[in-house]
Design a protein around this motif. Sequence first.
Motif, PDB file in Angstrom:
ATOM      1  N   PHE A  13     -51.865  12.661  -8.778  1.00 25.25           N
ATOM      2  CA  PHE A  13     -51.312  13.996  -8.510  1.00 25.25           C
ATOM      3  C   PHE A  13     -51.614  14.444  -7.087  1.00 25.25           C
ATOM      4  O   PHE A  13     -52.686  14.154  -6.559  1.00 25.25           O
ATOM      5  CB  PHE A  13     -51.894  15.018  -9.495  1.00 25.25           C
ATOM      6  N   SER A  17     -51.198  20.193  -6.855  1.00 22.30           N
ATOM      7  CA  SER A  17     -50.467  20.147  -8.122  1.00 22.30           C
ATOM      8  C   SER A  17     -50.833  21.331  -9.009  1.00 22.30           C
ATOM      9  O   SER A  17     -51.968  21.835  -8.984  1.00 22.30           O
ATOM     10  CB  SER A  17     -50.750  18.843  -8.868  1.00 22.30           C
ATOM     11  N   SER A  19     -51.116  21.311 -12.265  1.00 19.18           N
ATOM     12  CA  SER A  19     -52.062  20.938 -13.314  1.00 19.18           C
ATOM     13  C   SER A  19     -53.495  20.943 -12.799  1.00 19.18           C
ATOM     14  O   SER A  19     -54.418  21.336 -13.529  1.00 19.18           O
ATOM     15  CB  SER A  19     -51.710  19.565 -13.889  1.00 19.18           C
ATOM     16  N   ARG A  20     -53.711  20.537 -11.565  1.00 14.53           N
ATOM     17  CA  ARG A  20     -55.070  20.588 -11.016  1.00 14.53           C
ATOM     18  C   ARG A  20     -55.561  22.025 -10.913  1.00 14.53           C
ATOM     19  O   ARG A  20     -56.730  22.316 -11.177  1.00 14.53           O
ATOM     20  CB  ARG A  20     -55.119  19.907  -9.652  1.00 14.53           C
ATOM     21  N   GLU A 145     -43.336  22.167 -13.975  1.00 14.76           N
ATOM     22  CA  GLU A 145     -44.088  21.175 -13.210  1.00 14.76           C
ATOM     23  C   GLU A 145     -45.331  20.728 -13.987  1.00 14.76           C
ATOM     24  O   GLU A 145     -45.695  19.552 -13.994  1.00 14.76           O
ATOM     25  CB  GLU A 145     -44.495  21.751 -11.852  1.00 14.76           C
ATOM     26  N   TYR A 146     -45.980  21.670 -14.643  1.00  7.46           N
ATOM     27  CA  TYR A 146     -47.177  21.351 -15.441  1.00  7.46           C
ATOM     28  C   TYR A 146     -46.852  20.327 -16.524  1.00  7.46           C
ATOM     29  O   TYR A 146     -47.568  19.327 -16.690  1.00  7.46           O
ATOM     30  CB  TYR A 146     -47.727  22.639 -16.062  1.00  7.46           C
ATOM     31  N   ARG A 148     -44.268  18.323 -16.629  1.00  5.38           N
ATOM     32  CA  ARG A 148     -43.875  17.053 -16.009  1.00  5.38           C
ATOM     33  C   ARG A 148     -45.122  16.243 -15.664  1.00  5.38           C
ATOM     34  O   ARG A 148     -45.172  15.021 -15.872  1.00  5.38           O
ATOM     35  CB  ARG A 148     -43.055  17.316 -14.743  1.00  5.38           C
ATOM     36  N   GLU A 149     -46.146  16.924 -15.163  1.00  4.87           N
ATOM     37  CA  GLU A 149     -47.395  16.238 -14.835  1.00  4.87           C
ATOM     38  C   GLU A 149     -48.134  15.800 -16.098  1.00  4.87           C
ATOM     39  O   GLU A 149     -48.846  14.784 -16.086  1.00  4.87           O
ATOM     40  CB  GLU A 149     -48.263  17.150 -13.969  1.00  4.87           C
ATOM     41  N   CYS A 150     -47.953  16.522 -17.178  1.00  2.49           N
ATOM     42  CA  CYS A 150     -48.510  16.107 -18.475  1.00  2.49           C
ATOM     43  C   CYS A 150     -47.967  14.734 -18.872  1.00  2.49           C
ATOM     44  O   CYS A 150     -48.703  13.876 -19.365  1.00  2.49           O
ATOM     45  CB  CYS A 150     -48.160  17.153 -19.535  1.00  2.49           C
ATOM     46  N   ILE A 152     -46.898  12.445 -16.800  1.00  2.00           N
ATOM     47  CA  ILE A 152     -47.489  11.459 -15.893  1.00  2.00           C
ATOM     48  C   ILE A 152     -48.860  11.035 -16.411  1.00  2.00           C
ATOM     49  O   ILE A 152     -49.188   9.839 -16.458  1.00  2.00           O
ATOM     50  CB  ILE A 152     -47.599  12.037 -14.472  1.00  2.00           C
ATOM     51  N   THR A 166     -41.509  17.885 -22.237  1.00  3.24           N
ATOM     52  CA  THR A 166     -41.652  18.247 -20.821  1.00  3.24           C
ATOM     53  C   THR A 166     -41.164  19.651 -20.491  1.00  3.24           C
ATOM     54  O   THR A 166     -41.061  20.009 -19.319  1.00  3.24           O
ATOM     55  CB  THR A 166     -40.898  17.234 -19.936  1.00  3.24           C
ATOM     56  N   THR A 295     -48.048   6.171  -8.544  1.00  4.00           N
ATOM     57  CA  THR A 295     -47.514   6.182  -9.903  1.00  4.00           C
ATOM     58  C   THR A 295     -48.476   5.381 -10.767  1.00  4.00           C
ATOM     59  O   THR A 295     -49.255   4.557 -10.252  1.00  4.00           O
ATOM     60  CB  THR A 295     -46.126   5.523  -9.969  1.00  4.00           C
TER      61      THR A 295
END
Length: 348
Positions: A13, A17, A19-20, A145-146, A148-150, A152, A166, A295
């Motif tokens: 990330f 980001s 999520s961070r 975005e959160y 989407r990062e979940c 990942i 998502t 990735t």
Amino acid sequence: MDGQYVRRDEGLFPADSVSRRVWSYPTSALLGFIRAVTIEHLDPDLTAAVDASGQVLQRPALRYDRTVQYFATVLFGDAESVIRSSDVLMKVHARAHGPNPVTGGTFDSNDPDSQLWIHMTAWHSILYVYEKFGPGTLSRAEENEYWRECAIAASVQPIRVEDVPTTRGEVQKYFDDWRDRLASSEAAVHNIDFILDGMRTIFTALPAPMRAVLGPVIRSGVIATYPRWMRPLMGVRQSRLQDVMVTALIRPGMATLARSPRAQMWFLERVAPRGGPVLTGYIRGVPAESSSVYTAERARAKFGDPRSPLEQYADQLAARGADPALDPYEHNHHDAPLEFVAPRARAG
């Protein structure tokens, strides 16, 4: 501190980001993880796995710390740390299978559906307590975005990424669909109560007077986040008035803690001595040595087992079928240390 924790790159990330930002807020370690690991027990297969290992009751502080350590590494660790952690956890869970005395079926900790339940419960819980006790609701773009990062983060576990919701609507549908699969049991209720009493049973490194004061507040605060229909399954009761009062009490406390990185690190060193240091650099605003973002596939090809987690799981099932000696664990699968490679200490 004698050393500074450093990361070689930004991992999965970017530094900014969503999520961070959400996961680093103090509500995560003190409320979000407790919410997640208690709600998870309503999956009878997870409860069977936890009960078989015995670690929640025998080593609660260590089990909690390692849970924080894994999720923190995926969110804040560099790419090598993430992949090493993923590979270790896959191996730890490889023997976590056996009969489920509640359902009459079997449990398997690496099963993709079970892994997704754990993953989604954690990501939803961390966001829920952030919005309830923290800065408030994310914007629609931030929440998209959160999630989407979940997805990942899910890619480093044996999860079918196409199954990961998502959007907010997909997340709500996911939990609605799971509702008929949830079940309570004596073991689940006992473990839930034990974890909710975390200031006595888990966070024993905090000063005793602090634990005595915070214990009822944290317990009541977590219960305030449970849907009312869920509470009887979990063996807990709490009035709406108490929900409102404890929310009003916790929110300013979290805001005060969030404004003090030193205070946050003090708490993290005591409630999660292995997991907390992974966040140290981010909380202090120290960038990684490289701004590179990987990735999961690229990171795995460079640093770990080139097989995807689902491929590893398929191979584990094949090996289990071919060798009857690969028996389920017997209350000791967490004895082996999880030697995650993040964070790294550099002499100051």
